[in-house]
Design a protein around this motif. Structure first.
Motif: not given
Length: 178
Positions: A9-32
């Motif tokens: 919320s502090s990054d996107v100016c909304s009080s009820d917003l959640f996000g998913i952060r993905l970090t990759s180091e020489g790999s591949s990953f996804g969520l569906y």
């Protein structure tokens, strides 16, 4: 890879917003997420994403460099042949110009990829995206009839370039056209 879910919320100016952060180091990953979306009723896909780090050599146009920090895939299930389900990918590429349309590098799965963002311009900023998936499907696959959407995925990969990347996704939703 790393996944984190937190209040952005502090990054996107909304009080009820959640996000998913993905970090990759020489790999591949996804969520569906399995969904059942009729594109005749809900043709628009909207989401926000923020890329903080790109795989510097990533380029969808070359199989050996096919790494991106941020990818959103729409899957249209093929009930007869699961691994042949057509897909549309919307990506933030490191080097391929925005507007590039490419075939995915799968010999079995029909994948069309659209580069929405490219390079470091707007790195670290939340960006709102909005795509008419129904229109894109018709244009990219040359078909008039629309299949239902069966899956939505977010993805990150750096395995080809042996690099690192980081992206955050939030607020993915299908909308009516108006």
């Amino acid at each position: 890879y790393e996944i984190s879910v937190r209040d952005w919320s502090s990054d996107v100016c909304s009080s009820d917003l959640f996000g998913i952060r993905l970090t990759s180091e020489g790999s591949s990953f996804g969520l569906y997420k399995t969904v059942d979306v009729d594109l005749n009723e809900f043709p628009i896909l909207s989401w926000r994403w923020k890329v903080d780090r790109l795989p510097s050599a990533g380029d969808i146009r070359e199989k050996s460099k096919d790494d991106q920090a941020a990818q959103v895939y729409i899957v249209f299930p093929n009930k007869m042949f699961k691994f042949r389900s057509p897909m549309i990918g919307y990506i933030w590429d490191s080097n391929a110009p925005a507007g590039t349309i490419a075939d995915g590098h799968s010999v079995m799965t029909p994948i069309k990829v659209v580069v929405l963002r490219s390079g470091k311009q707007r790195l670290g900023e939340w960006i709102q995206e909005r795509r008419n998936v129904a229109q894109d499907y018709r244009q990219l696959f040359g078909k008039d009839s629309l299949p239902k959407v069966g899956r939505v995925a977010i993805w990150i990969n750096t395995q080809h370039t042996k690099s690192t990347a980081e992206a955050t996704f939030t607020d993915l939703q299908f909308l009516r056209a108006n």
